[in-house]
Design an enzyme around this catalytic site. Sequence first.
Site: not given
Length: 128
Positions: A16-17
Site C-alpha cells: 500500500d505504501a
Amino acid sequence: MEIVSENPVTLAWMGDAIYSLEVRKTLLNKGLRKADVLQKQSAKYNSATGQATVLDRLLEADLLNEDEREIVRRGRNAHVKSPSKSADLKTYLKATGLEALFGYLYLYHHEERMNELLSICMKLGESL
C-alpha cells in the site's frame, strides 16, 4: 517460487505504501499541484475499487507470472479484520491482492519488476 514467509496482510501493508508513493509521484509528474485535485485524483488510483480494477486488467492481459499470481491469490484470500467501508469485501480483497504483490516485489528485492508493473498500473489507472 521463493519461500515467502511474510503474511499476505503484511505484504499488503507494505505494498500500500509503495503503490501510494508511486501514485503521488505520477500525479506530481503530470503537473498537478492543487491539494484538492491531488487528493481527488489520488483517491481514484488508491481506492479499493480502483486497485481492484487495475488488478483485473493486469490479470486479463496476462501480465503477471505464476509467482506473482500466487502472491495475488494469497492476498485475495487473506483474513482481514477491518475491510473497507467504501467497498464490498470481494473488491477490498482484490485490492489487498494487488497491494500484497507490490509488498512482495519490494520486500523480496524484485525492484526492476516492481517498477515495470507500477508503470503499467499507473497507465491503467489513468482511465479510472
